[in-house]
Design a protein around this motif. Structure first.
Motif, PDB file in Angstrom:
ATOM      1  N   PRO A 208      78.740  -7.055 -17.387  1.00 42.54           N
ATOM      2  CA  PRO A 208      80.034  -6.576 -16.891  1.00 42.54           C
ATOM      3  C   PRO A 208      80.018  -5.063 -16.708  1.00 42.54           C
ATOM      4  O   PRO A 208      79.428  -4.328 -17.505  1.00 42.54           O
TER       5      PRO A 208
ATOM      6  N   ASP B 201      86.657  -4.156 -16.316  1.00 39.47           N
ATOM      7  CA  ASP B 201      87.505  -5.223 -16.847  1.00 39.47           C
ATOM      8  C   ASP B 201      88.091  -6.102 -15.750  1.00 39.47           C
ATOM      9  O   ASP B 201      89.058  -6.825 -15.968  1.00 39.47           O
ATOM     10  N   LYS B 202      87.499  -6.053 -14.553  1.00 45.67           N
ATOM     11  CA  LYS B 202      87.989  -6.833 -13.419  1.00 45.67           C
ATOM     12  C   LYS B 202      86.996  -7.922 -13.012  1.00 45.67           C
ATOM     13  O   LYS B 202      86.941  -8.335 -11.858  1.00 45.67           O
ATOM     14  N   ASN B 203      86.183  -8.352 -13.958  1.00 42.27           N
ATOM     15  CA  ASN B 203      85.181  -9.409 -13.735  1.00 42.27           C
ATOM     16  C   ASN B 203      84.092  -9.005 -12.745  1.00 42.27           C
ATOM     17  O   ASN B 203      83.428  -9.869 -12.170  1.00 42.27           O
ATOM     18  N   ASN B 204      83.912  -7.706 -12.525  1.00 45.24           N
ATOM     19  CA  ASN B 204      82.786  -7.238 -11.731  1.00 45.24           C
ATOM     20  C   ASN B 204      81.571  -7.081 -12.643  1.00 45.24           C
ATOM     21  O   ASN B 204      81.709  -6.728 -13.825  1.00 45.24           O
TER      22      ASN B 204
END
Length: 279
Positions: A92, A95-98
């Protein structure tokens, strides 16, 4: 995309947008000096084996090397390097699933990214259509933590389909290495890839004629297996310089099956001789 001054194809590429911005796709996480595509017109000619040998030889010379297995539906590079039981990480980055991919490193420190390092097991099939495959390839190329590489080798699937076109048109390829075998039928099919590369405007280093002969035990004669024609004649038909001709080697086959091809190639005077002048 990136600035043209940092592109590996800057001296021969006309794909520039406004303000001298290169429209080729560039890796996000790292700096790659040279990108070499390894391709053939058909499967079964040893293209992945040649990719592995080239990567090993370059690393042996002290270069920082990575390998991208672009054959999404038929990946095999982890097997060559004996890392098929390992898995690449998805790290990761916010915190945006990227996330980004962390490649698997071989015993010699070659960074490898392959679909077979992302699936639960290596025999799990990838059943996707072309656009999805192309999108995943782009992500594996751009979102992998390559670091600083002198060479990134791309093991491409055979033929002139979506992946070959994507790599040739969208990636900053320095040049291609063509892999063939000395047979008229194979040369005819491989010629299609050569013409495609010429139409797209990608430079070709030359051709490796694989499985060109078997060396006779005791007499050291080269026994031709597939054709009475020489490798030079087949290279002339393709209109390419002959990089080298490789023999059929049961020792290499055994090393591949046992997951020790990297060390076998690194210790072999034969491959030092065959690929010494390539880069």
């Amino acid at each position: 995309m990136g600035n043209c001054s940092t592109c590996t194809s800057k001296d021969k590429c006309s794909s520039k947008g406004e303000s001298n911005i290169c429209i080729k796709i560039m890796p996000k996480y790292g700096n790659v000096k040279n990108i070499i595509g390894v391709i053939s017109g058909k499967g079964g000619v040893g293209k992945s084996t040649v990719t592995g040998i080239m990567a090993t030889q370059l690393r042996k010379k002290g270069y920082k090397v990575g390998v991208l297995d672009a054959d999404i539906t038929g990946p095999s590079m982890p097997r060559f390097f004996g890392i098929n039981k390992k898995r690449a990480e998805m790290m990761p980055i916010d915190d945006k699933n990227n996330f980004k991919f962390v490649p698997v490193e071989t015993a010699m420190g070659i960074k490898v990214m392959s679909m077979n390092l992302l699936t639960a097991s290596e025999d799990q099939p990838v059943i996707w259509r072309g656009p999805v495959i192309t999108g995943v390839l782009n992500q594996m190329y751009t979102d992998t933590e390559w670091g600083d590489l002198d060479y990134l080798l791309i093991d491409m699937p055979p033929g002139t389909g979506d992946i070959a076109l994507t790599v040739m048109e969208n990636f900053p390829i320095s040049e291609l290495v063509i892999v063939s075998t000395p047979q008229d039928m194979v040369s005819m099919i491989v010629k299609k890839v050569v013409v495609m590369a010429q139409k797209v405007g990608v430079a070709i280093k030359g051709v490796v004629e694989n499985m060109a002969y078997i060396e006779c035990d005791g007499c050291e004669k080269k026994l031709k297996v597939f054709s009475k024609k020489s490798s030079e004649e087949h290279a002339e038909y393709l209109g390419l310089p002959l990089i080298c001709e490789m023999p059929i080697s049961l020792d290499l086959t055994e090393a591949l099956e046992e997951g020790r091809a990297e060390s076998f190639v690194a210790d072999s005077p034969l491959y030092d001789l065959l690929f010494s002048a390539l880069y």
